[in-house]
Design a protein around this motif. Structure first.
Motif, PDB file in Angstrom:
ATOM      1  N   ASN A  30       0.861  -1.172   0.000  1.00 20.36           N
ATOM      2  CA  ASN A  30       0.000   0.000   0.000  1.00 20.36           C
ATOM      3  C   ASN A  30       0.902   1.227   0.000  1.00 20.36           C
ATOM      4  N   ALA A  31       0.699   2.126  -0.937  1.00 18.95           N
ATOM      5  CA  ALA A  31       1.584   3.288  -1.096  1.00 18.95           C
ATOM      6  C   ALA A  31       1.554   4.203   0.128  1.00 18.95           C
ATOM      7  N   HIS A  32       0.378   4.440   0.691  1.00 16.06           N
ATOM      8  CA  HIS A  32       0.276   5.330   1.855  1.00 16.06           C
ATOM      9  C   HIS A  32       1.030   4.740   3.048  1.00 16.06           C
ATOM     10  N   ASP A  33       0.831   3.454   3.302  1.00 19.00           N
ATOM     11  CA  ASP A  33       1.518   2.797   4.414  1.00 19.00           C
ATOM     12  C   ASP A  33       3.025   2.761   4.184  1.00 19.00           C
ATOM     13  N   ALA A  34       3.441   2.547   2.939  1.00 24.63           N
ATOM     14  CA  ALA A  34       4.871   2.522   2.619  1.00 24.63           C
ATOM     15  C   ALA A  34       5.497   3.897   2.844  1.00 24.63           C
ATOM     16  N   GLU A  35       4.764   4.950   2.504  1.00 22.08           N
ATOM     17  CA  GLU A  35       5.256   6.315   2.743  1.00 22.08           C
ATOM     18  C   GLU A  35       5.432   6.560   4.241  1.00 22.08           C
ATOM     19  N   ASP A  36       4.474   6.109   5.043  1.00 23.52           N
ATOM     20  CA  ASP A  36       4.591   6.239   6.502  1.00 23.52           C
ATOM     21  C   ASP A  36       5.802   5.473   7.028  1.00 23.52           C
ATOM     22  N   ALA A  37       6.016   4.263   6.500  1.00 23.34           N
ATOM     23  CA  ALA A  37       7.156   3.456   6.924  1.00 23.34           C
ATOM     24  C   ALA A  37       8.475   4.108   6.512  1.00 23.34           C
ATOM     25  N   LEU A  38       8.503   4.717   5.327  1.00 24.41           N
ATOM     26  CA  LEU A  38       9.690   5.432   4.862  1.00 24.41           C
ATOM     27  C   LEU A  38      10.047   6.546   5.847  1.00 24.41           C
ATOM     28  N   GLN A  39       9.047   7.340   6.200  1.00 22.66           N
ATOM     29  CA  GLN A  39       9.287   8.443   7.126  1.00 22.66           C
ATOM     30  C   GLN A  39       9.743   7.939   8.486  1.00 22.66           C
ATOM     31  N   GLU A  40       9.104   6.881   8.969  1.00 24.68           N
ATOM     32  CA  GLU A  40       9.487   6.324  10.273  1.00 24.68           C
ATOM     33  C   GLU A  40      10.906   5.773  10.244  1.00 24.68           C
ATOM     34  N   THR A  41      11.271   5.124   9.149  1.00 23.15           N
ATOM     35  CA  THR A  41      12.618   4.559   9.020  1.00 23.15           C
ATOM     36  C   THR A  41      13.668   5.657   9.119  1.00 23.15           C
ATOM     37  N   PHE A  42      13.504   6.725   8.337  1.00 22.48           N
ATOM     38  CA  PHE A  42      14.502   7.794   8.358  1.00 22.48           C
ATOM     39  C   PHE A  42      14.469   8.585   9.663  1.00 22.48           C
ATOM     40  N   LEU A  43      13.309   8.713  10.263  1.00 27.23           N
ATOM     41  CA  LEU A  43      13.223   9.395  11.553  1.00 27.23           C
ATOM     42  C   LEU A  43      14.010   8.628  12.614  1.00 27.23           C
ATOM     43  N   LYS A  44      13.862   7.311  12.639  1.00 25.15           N
ATOM     44  CA  LYS A  44      14.618   6.487  13.591  1.00 25.15           C
ATOM     45  C   LYS A  44      16.121   6.617  13.349  1.00 25.15           C
ATOM     46  N   LEU A  45      16.517   6.587  12.075  1.00 29.63           N
ATOM     47  CA  LEU A  45      17.935   6.707  11.754  1.00 29.63           C
ATOM     48  C   LEU A  45      18.478   8.078  12.154  1.00 29.63           C
ATOM     49  N   TYR A  46      17.681   9.110  11.961  1.00 24.43           N
ATOM     50  CA  TYR A  46      18.080  10.462  12.332  1.00 24.43           C
ATOM     51  C   TYR A  46      18.286  10.557  13.846  1.00 24.43           C
ATOM     52  N   ARG A  47      17.332  10.008  14.581  1.00 22.94           N
ATOM     53  CA  ARG A  47      17.389  10.092  16.053  1.00 22.94           C
ATOM     54  C   ARG A  47      18.559   9.323  16.643  1.00 22.94           C
ATOM     55  N   ASN A  48      18.822   8.112  16.118  1.00 23.51           N
ATOM     56  CA  ASN A  48      19.887   7.318  16.734  1.00 23.51           C
ATOM     57  C   ASN A  48      21.246   7.477  16.052  1.00 23.51           C
ATOM     58  N   GLY A  49      21.294   8.175  14.936  1.00 19.65           N
ATOM     59  CA  GLY A  49      22.565   8.451  14.267  1.00 19.65           C
ATOM     60  C   GLY A  49      23.191   7.245  13.587  1.00 19.65           C
ATOM     61  N   ALA A  50      22.448   6.152  13.487  1.00 20.70           N
ATOM     62  CA  ALA A  50      23.000   4.911  12.937  1.00 20.70           C
ATOM     63  C   ALA A  50      23.417   5.026  11.479  1.00 20.70           C
ATOM     64  N   TRP A  51      22.929   5.994  10.776  1.00 16.32           N
ATOM     65  CA  TRP A  51      23.214   6.150   9.346  1.00 16.32           C
ATOM     66  C   TRP A  51      24.646   6.600   9.081  1.00 16.32           C
ATOM     67  N   ARG A  52      25.312   7.157  10.073  1.00 16.50           N
ATOM     68  CA  ARG A  52      26.639   7.770   9.871  1.00 16.50           C
ATOM     69  C   ARG A  52      27.734   6.766   9.493  1.00 16.50           C
ATOM     70  N   ASP A  53      27.743   5.617  10.158  1.00 15.58           N
ATOM     71  CA  ASP A  53      28.862   4.683   9.995  1.00 15.58           C
ATOM     72  C   ASP A  53      28.467   3.424   9.224  1.00 15.58           C
ATOM     73  N   VAL A  54      27.642   3.582   8.236  1.00 13.08           N
ATOM     74  CA  VAL A  54      27.154   2.439   7.468  1.00 13.08           C
ATOM     75  C   VAL A  54      28.122   2.132   6.335  1.00 13.08           C
ATOM     76  N   SER A  55      28.576   0.878   6.270  1.00 11.86           N
ATOM     77  CA  SER A  55      29.494   0.506   5.191  1.00 11.86           C
ATOM     78  C   SER A  55      28.735   0.072   3.933  1.00 11.86           C
ATOM     79  N   ASP A  56      27.542  -0.524   4.114  1.00 10.45           N
ATOM     80  CA  ASP A  56      26.728  -0.960   2.974  1.00 10.45           C
ATOM     81  C   ASP A  56      25.322  -0.385   3.140  1.00 10.45           C
TER      82      ASP A  56
END
Length: 174
Positions: A30-56
């Motif tokens: 479902n496109a609407h649910d996928a958009e919500d999941a996209l936002q939640e995914t990046f919000l979590k990454l922003y909050r915990n900073g996990a995106w900084r040291d990703v090798s892959d």
């Protein structure tokens, strides 16, 4: 977060948001649910900073988006899914008759894929839509690689059987 880090995160999101959306859509259908999941995914990454040291980033984001989308499954309702392939095709580039034929074929294929058992549909979506290999899918779904290969083989076999049956019905009535 400093301005430089915010700018880096913005570029990270811009570079990978389409991929994260497609992974979430493969789970949620479902496109609407996928958009919500996209936002939640990046919000979590922003909050915990996990995106900084990703090798892959590809594998890391597939896992993160997959987990968020799967966590959202019990909350979603059964709204109709949107055929994203049709949304990506500029209407002016196609002959109207061919557009109807293509839309009908895509709709039939989506129905066949949607009718697969969930355990087969999910790895198939990651393989075909996201073009992940069996090792990457195993990592995302936290399954043994052999299990993923078996599920992919079974899903493809079931689709093949459904397509043959649909072809036979078409020839029998036509």
């Amino acid at each position: 977060m400093h301005e430089r880090e915010e700018a880096e995160f913005t570029r990270f999101v811009e570079r990978h948001s389409r991929f994260v959306f497609r992974v979430a859509y493969a789970v949620l259908r479902n496109a609407h649910d996928a958009e919500d999941a996209l936002q939640e995914t990046f919000l979590k990454l922003y909050r915990n900073g996990a995106w900084r040291d990703v090798s892959d980033p590809h594998a890391f984001l597939a896992r993160a988006a997959w987990r968020v989308a799967v966590d959202r499954l019990p909350k979603r309702d059964d709204r109709e899914s949107v055929a994203l392939d049709l949304l990506d095709t500029p209407a002016s580039d196609l002959d109207p008759e061919q557009t109807v034929i293509d839309a009908t074929a895509q709709h039939l294929i989506h129905q066949m894929i949607d009718s697969l058992p969930e355990e087969l549909r999910r790895p198939l979506a990651l393989s075909t839509i996201e073009e992940l290999n069996s090792r990457e899918i195993a990592s995302v779904m936290q399954l043994p690689e052999g299990t993923v290969r078996t599920r992919l083989m079974r899903a493809r076999q079931m689709l093949r059987e459904k397509l043959v049956a649909a072809e036979r019905r078409t020839h029998a009535t036509g």
